[in-house]
Motif scaffolding. Structure first.
Motif, PDB file in Angstrom:
ATOM      1  N   ASN A   1       4.585  -8.212  -1.012  1.00 20.20           N
ATOM      2  CA  ASN A   1       4.269  -8.414  -2.420  1.00 20.20           C
ATOM      3  C   ASN A   1       4.401  -7.052  -3.080  1.00 20.20           C
ATOM      4  OD1 ASN A   1       1.857  -7.019  -1.728  1.00 20.20           O
ATOM      5  ND2 ASN A   1       0.973  -8.971  -1.060  1.00 20.20           N
ATOM      6  N   ILE A   2       4.123  -6.973  -4.357  1.00 22.98           N
ATOM      7  CA  ILE A   2       4.377  -5.702  -5.044  1.00 22.98           C
ATOM      8  C   ILE A   2       3.597  -4.531  -4.429  1.00 22.98           C
ATOM      9  CG2 ILE A   2       4.302  -4.496  -7.266  1.00 22.98           C
ATOM     10  CD1 ILE A   2       4.964  -7.150  -8.580  1.00 22.98           C
ATOM     11  N   PRO A   3       2.273  -4.682  -4.196  1.00 23.84           N
ATOM     12  CA  PRO A   3       1.551  -3.541  -3.598  1.00 23.84           C
ATOM     13  C   PRO A   3       2.121  -3.107  -2.250  1.00 23.84           C
ATOM     14  CG  PRO A   3       0.002  -5.121  -4.466  1.00 23.84           C
ATOM     15  CD  PRO A   3       1.343  -5.770  -4.559  1.00 23.84           C
ATOM     16  N   VAL A   4       2.529  -4.069  -1.418  1.00 24.29           N
ATOM     17  CA  VAL A   4       3.092  -3.707  -0.109  1.00 24.29           C
ATOM     18  C   VAL A   4       4.420  -2.962  -0.316  1.00 24.29           C
ATOM     19  CG1 VAL A   4       4.111  -4.607   2.014  1.00 24.29           C
ATOM     20  CG2 VAL A   4       1.977  -5.567   1.152  1.00 24.29           C
ATOM     21  N   ALA A   5       5.248  -3.489  -1.210  1.00 17.92           N
ATOM     22  CA  ALA A   5       6.533  -2.838  -1.478  1.00 17.92           C
ATOM     23  C   ALA A   5       6.306  -1.410  -1.962  1.00 17.92           C
ATOM     24  CB  ALA A   5       7.310  -3.633  -2.518  1.00 17.92           C
ATOM     25  N   LEU A   6       5.334  -1.248  -2.880  1.00 20.44           N
ATOM     26  CA  LEU A   6       5.062   0.103  -3.401  1.00 20.44           C
ATOM     27  C   LEU A   6       4.554   1.015  -2.302  1.00 20.44           C
ATOM     28  CD1 LEU A   6       3.374  -0.647  -6.857  1.00 20.44           C
ATOM     29  CD2 LEU A   6       5.686   0.226  -6.432  1.00 20.44           C
TER      30      LEU A   6
ATOM     31  N   THR B   1      -1.878   4.005  -2.675  1.00 25.63           N
ATOM     32  CA  THR B   1      -1.014   3.130  -3.476  1.00 25.63           C
ATOM     33  C   THR B   1      -1.350   1.667  -3.241  1.00 25.63           C
ATOM     34  OG1 THR B   1       0.738   4.751  -3.214  1.00 25.63           O
ATOM     35  CG2 THR B   1       1.393   2.567  -3.989  1.00 25.63           C
ATOM     36  N   TYR B   2      -1.488   1.281  -1.963  1.00 24.83           N
ATOM     37  CA  TYR B   2      -1.745  -0.123  -1.674  1.00 24.83           C
ATOM     38  C   TYR B   2      -3.108  -0.548  -2.196  1.00 24.83           C
ATOM     39  CZ  TYR B   2      -2.573  -4.502   0.657  1.00 24.83           C
ATOM     40  OH  TYR B   2      -2.866  -5.816   0.896  1.00 24.83           O
TER      41      TYR B   2
ATOM     42  N   ALA C   1      -3.685   0.480  12.454  1.00 23.15           N
ATOM     43  CA  ALA C   1      -3.505   1.670  11.620  1.00 23.15           C
ATOM     44  C   ALA C   1      -2.757   1.352  10.333  1.00 23.15           C
ATOM     45  CB  ALA C   1      -2.773   2.751  12.407  1.00 23.15           C
ATOM     46  N   VAL C   2      -1.852   0.382  10.378  1.00 22.08           N
ATOM     47  CA  VAL C   2      -1.046   0.127   9.177  1.00 22.08           C
ATOM     48  C   VAL C   2      -1.588  -1.037   8.339  1.00 22.08           C
ATOM     49  CG1 VAL C   2       1.055   1.105  10.186  1.00 22.08           C
ATOM     50  CG2 VAL C   2       0.644  -1.359  10.377  1.00 22.08           C
ATOM     51  N   ARG C   3      -2.563  -1.779   8.871  1.00 20.00           N
ATOM     52  CA  ARG C   3      -3.150  -2.869   8.080  1.00 20.00           C
ATOM     53  C   ARG C   3      -3.726  -2.385   6.753  1.00 20.00           C
ATOM     54  NH1 ARG C   3      -2.792  -6.633   6.493  1.00 20.00           N
ATOM     55  NH2 ARG C   3      -4.627  -7.930   6.656  1.00 20.00           N
ATOM     56  N   PRO C   4      -4.448  -1.241   6.734  1.00 16.28           N
ATOM     57  CA  PRO C   4      -4.977  -0.772   5.442  1.00 16.28           C
ATOM     58  C   PRO C   4      -3.883  -0.453   4.430  1.00 16.28           C
ATOM     59  CG  PRO C   4      -6.001   0.400   7.264  1.00 16.28           C
ATOM     60  CD  PRO C   4      -4.886  -0.386   7.853  1.00 16.28           C
TER      61      PRO C   4
ATOM     62  N   TYR D   1       0.893   8.889   4.717  1.00 15.15           N
ATOM     63  CA  TYR D   1      -0.091   7.863   5.060  1.00 15.15           C
ATOM     64  C   TYR D   1      -1.129   7.734   3.952  1.00 15.15           C
ATOM     65  CZ  TYR D   1      -3.300   5.000   7.717  1.00 15.15           C
ATOM     66  OH  TYR D   1      -4.102   3.965   8.113  1.00 15.15           O
ATOM     67  N   VAL D   2      -1.651   8.873   3.527  1.00 13.75           N
ATOM     68  CA  VAL D   2      -2.676   8.853   2.478  1.00 13.75           C
ATOM     69  C   VAL D   2      -2.087   8.286   1.184  1.00 13.75           C
ATOM     70  CG1 VAL D   2      -4.198  10.286   1.074  1.00 13.75           C
ATOM     71  CG2 VAL D   2      -3.968  10.743   3.520  1.00 13.75           C
ATOM     72  N   GLY D   3      -0.865   8.711   0.867  1.00  5.98           N
ATOM     73  CA  GLY D   3      -0.203   8.227  -0.349  1.00  5.98           C
ATOM     74  C   GLY D   3      -0.020   6.721  -0.314  1.00  5.98           C
ATOM     75  N   ALA D   4       0.434   6.202   0.822  1.00  2.54           N
ATOM     76  CA  ALA D   4       0.675   4.765   0.945  1.00  2.54           C
ATOM     77  C   ALA D   4      -0.637   4.000   0.894  1.00  2.54           C
ATOM     78  CB  ALA D   4       1.410   4.474   2.249  1.00  2.54           C
TER      79      ALA D   4
END
Lengths: 739, 77
Positions: A677-682, A729-730, A614-617, A723-726
């Motif tokens: 990395n930056i996308p994950v942090a964001l 963002t990623y 679920a969190v991989r995406p 969830y949708v926001g993250a």
């Protein structure tokens, strides 16, 4: 009263218009002996205090500020019920203390006239004489006392003036019987009330006359529904009585205001003198600027910027935070030096000290924010800010009154949600409560700070004025605000529709904030925060630690390396300095491998692996997923969980090496690819900005709305939003930033 | 005597007297509790929505739509 007389507890209820200094007087009378709570089922705050005077104990009940004692909603009903002794779990007051604003007696005596009819011994505290004098108004207190037939005590609540005399007067009431109230209403009306009272007496004998009167006056139908539950006969009787009164020139909606204001006029004749020309006060001059559309807005922006600057700058908060961090490091050092390796040491250092310390470090920022809010509120500016904000807020279907609760929510959603009580309209209050948790509270700051400091390049623009890290932090706050706007607008259009309610707000005169008042608000909020850190967060940290520590099969984890470790330790004894360093390095590598293995097989690790698909995406690995799960009860827990997940077993370096360095170098299992990395942090930051990870907030929503529906709704909508926001963002930032 | 106009149309700085408040019973009564009734003198401190009114010695904010029902005489200024 003789000293030997048996102590009889006296209960006094405080009522009065908003902004008359009622709460200040309550605080002054009761000192530190007070407690606040909520009446069951409604969002009316109850404040209890006590004081002792000449061995007489007096209980005080502070009721919410109100312009009138005409109940039209459950909240207003509580005030009337308390005064009439009809509120469960509340002793019927022996007396009422009405606080009136000396500069505005015309309106303030309206409620005095209503209180008089309750038939309780009543004292009037004539407050804010300084503001009256400032406006060229003088009040003859002795004459007022004579006219009202009630004891009038001149007080100056903000300077604790007149408190002794007020206490004396309250005590002396014990000896006097209550005087029968004289109604300001015309005879025909009183007759109808008596008839109605007699009829009600047949159904429930102890109905107070005051309620019979209100029943006749209340055309909203609220009281009728509340008291009679739709009894048709009495309803018809009331309708007929109103018609007959209207025919006699006493129309129901108008009669109360007409009668009471006529009485007020008679009382004040010759009591109040004012200068022929109205003085332009300092407040008026300040307001000319501060409520001006342009100048006022500029000032508002400057004040808000200064406030947040103070909260986030290193100058005050930063240094204090470093100090707190230092203290916890010392404590951890002492524990480390004095305890043998094992579960207890791990629990204390990685669980308790890391978890509670990680939260308490934000205490300075909370204090600073509440210090500012308390000053702005106390000096009267927040009402102006609400006025300025109303234009904006009315566009999304809220009123300016939602501004204060939402502003407080930046420190913590819990006091913010409780501050929503100032909003009379139920729908507005509900929407404000539902979006308040979206404001980026201080508990989100650790996540923002950790991740921006670790991953966002330390670049600045415009000659160093704007740093990229600050921009990213700021954008998280803005994201929360925008989400709140969207949700409020959507709620208004969908499940909570309705007309925009009337917006009325009083702007109090400006005054110098009272230092003790401001400090006590700050201490109260700070203490609530510390208590939370000490209880809920402490408990959560221990649970999370236990989930990440057990079931611990150390033998199985160590087994693959057992021979190598024995060999390395043997080599170490004969090794030269250079070889020793290499051996130690390898040993530490093995230790990390073992710790990783232990963690992967811990309960938390298993849960993390289970939700990994679920969190991989979102770009997350199982450890981030575990940390996110662990932080659902309280988001601050993420820091200690990350510490546990990435640092546990990290030897002596743990204290000296900041967490950000560790997570920076974290790798995907069996690869050299960095997890972060930056996308994950964001994406983590966005998730934390939008998610309802706070059991205490949900509990407060339950308490304030008196329903499980709204906390569940809040949890669901915020989790989906997060969830949708993250995810967005990623996926979007990965397109641009990752190859 | 000039005709009555809604209070919401009064410009900043004007002092007017309320001639009548029309509308629902409850609204009229709420206004009275705040000190607004026929005969009351009010000063428009800041027009617009919300506006700031001086009623007696207090300053009250109202939205434009909420004071549409308050009719004032304009011949006193």
């Amino acid at each position: 009263m003789s000293v030997d007389a048996p102590a009889q507890t006296l209960t006094v209820a405080l009522v009065g218009n908003p902004n008359t200094g009622k709460s200040t007087l309550f605080n002054g009378l009761s000192g530190i002996r007070q407690k606040t709570g909520n009446y069951p089922g409604v969002t009316v705050e109850k404040k209890h205090g006590t004081f002792n005077h000449h061995r007489q104990k007096v209980n005080l009940i502070d009721l919410p500020g109100t312009y009138s004692l005409a109940p039209r909603s459950p909240d207003e009903m509580v005030t009337v019920d308390v005064l009439l002794g009809r509120q469960a779990n509340e002793i019927k007051p022996n007396a009422v203390l009405v606080i009136v604003d000396a500069s505005n007696l015309e309106r303030n005596l309206y409620i005095v006239s209503q209180v008089k009819e309750l038939g309780l011994p009543t004292i009037v505290a004539l407050n804010m004489g300084d503001i009256a004098a400032d406006r060229g108004i003088t009040v003859d207190a002795a004459k007022l006392q004579e006219r009202l037939g009630l004891p009038v005590v001149v007080t100056q609540a903000n300077r604790r003036g007149g408190l002794e005399q007020l206490r004396e007067t309250i005590i002396s009431l014990l000896e006097k019987p209550a005087t029968a109230a004289d109604s300001p209403f015309p005879a025909e009306f009183r007759e109808k009330v008596d008839q109605l009272h007699a009829q009600l007496g047949k159904v429930s004998p102890d109905t107070p006359r005051y309620l019979a009167e209100r029943l006749l006056l209340d055309t909203t139908g609220y009281l009728e529904k509340e008291m009679l539950g739709g009894g048709q006969d009495l309803h018809n009787w009331i309708v007929e009585a109103r018609q007959s009164l209207a025919q006699h020139g006493q129309p129901i909606p108008a009669i109360e205001a007409i009668s009471r204001y006529k009485w007020v006029q008679q009382v004040l004749e010759g009591v109040v003198t004012r200068e022929a020309n109205r003085r332009v006060t300092l407040s008026d001059r300040i307001d000319k600027v501060l409520t001006n559309r342009i100048a006022g807005t500029v000032f508002f922006v400057v004040i808000m910027t200064l406030m947040f600057q103070a909260v986030f700058s290193d100058l005050v908060a930063g240094n204090l935070m470093d100090g707190i961090e230092w203290i916890f490091e010392q404590v951890a050092g002492v524990v480390d030096a004095n305890l043998a390796d094992g579960a207890l040491k791990s629990l204390l250092i990685d669980g308790v000290i890391a978890g509670v310390g990680g939260v308490l470090v934000f205490l300075p920022q909370i204090c600073i924010l509440f210090f500012f809010i308390a000053i702005l509120e106390d000096c009267g500016y927040l009402a102006r800010a609400a006025y300025l904000m109303d234009r904006l807020f009315s566009k999304i279907g809220l009123s300016g009154k939602s501004f204060i609760p939402l502003l407080s929510s930046f420190a913590c959603a819990i006091p913010g949600i409780m501050a929503a009580r100032v909003i009379e309209n139920r729908r507005d209050r509900l929407i404000t409560i539902l979006v308040a948790p979206l404001m980026s509270c201080s508990a989100r700051m650790p996540v923002y700070i950790l991740l921006t400091a670790a991953f966002i390049p330390d670049e600045s623009y415009l000659f160093g004025l704007i740093s990229l890290q600050t921009l990213v932090m700021l954008s998280m706050y803005i994201l929360g605000i925008l989400a709140a706007v969207g949700v409020a607008f959507t709620l208004r259009k969908t499940i909570l529709p309705g007309e925009t309610p009337p917006f009325v707000m009083e702007l109090p005169s400006y005054k110098f904030p009272s230092i003790s008042g401001v400090l006590s608000v700050m201490v109260e909020k700070a203490w609530a925060f510390v208590r939370r850190a000490g209880t809920l967060i402490f408990a959560m940290t221990v649970i999370v630690w236990a989930l990440s520590y057990f079931p611990r099969d150390e033998k199985a984890a160590v087994a693959p390396f057992a021979d190598e470790v024995v060999q390395l330790n043997a080599d170490l004894e004969t090794a030269n300095e250079k070889e020793a360093i290499a051996i130690e390095e390898r040993l530490s590598e093995i230790q990390n491998e073992v710790d990783g293995e232990l963690l992967r097989h811990s309960f938390l690790g298993m849960a993390g692996h289970w939700i990994e698909p679920a969190v991989r995406p979102l770009g997350w690995d199982w450890r981030i997923g575990s940390a996110a799960i662990a932080s659902f009860p309280a988001r601050e827990v993420i820091i200690s969980t990350m510490g546990v997940l990435y640092n546990l077993g990290g030897d002596e370096d743990e204290e000296s090496q900041p967490l950000r360095e560790t997570i920076k170098s974290a790798k995907w299992a069996d690869t050299e690819e960095n997890v972060f990395n930056i996308p994950v942090a964001l994406s983590i930051m966005v998730f934390f900005a939008l998610c309802a990870q706070c059991a205490a907030t949900l509990a407060v929503i339950k308490r304030e709305t008196n329903s499980w529906r709204w906390p569940i709704f809040t949890f669901v909508y915020m989790t989906v939003l997060a969830y949708v926001g993250a995810l967005v963002t990623y996926q979007v930032s990965a397109l641009f930033l990752l190859n | 005597m000039l005709p009555e106009i809604p209070l919401s149309m009064v410009q900043s700085g004007a002092v007017v007297r309320i001639s009548q408040i029309v509308g629902g019973c409850d609204d009229v009564k709420r206004m009275a509790e705040l000190g607004l009734q026929s005969g009351t003198e009010v000063e428009m401190l800041q027009s617009g929505s919300p506006c700031i009114l001086r009623v007696g010695q207090s300053k009250l904010c109202f939205r434009q739509s909420d004071i549409l029902n308050i009719l004032v005489n304009t011949d006193e200024t």
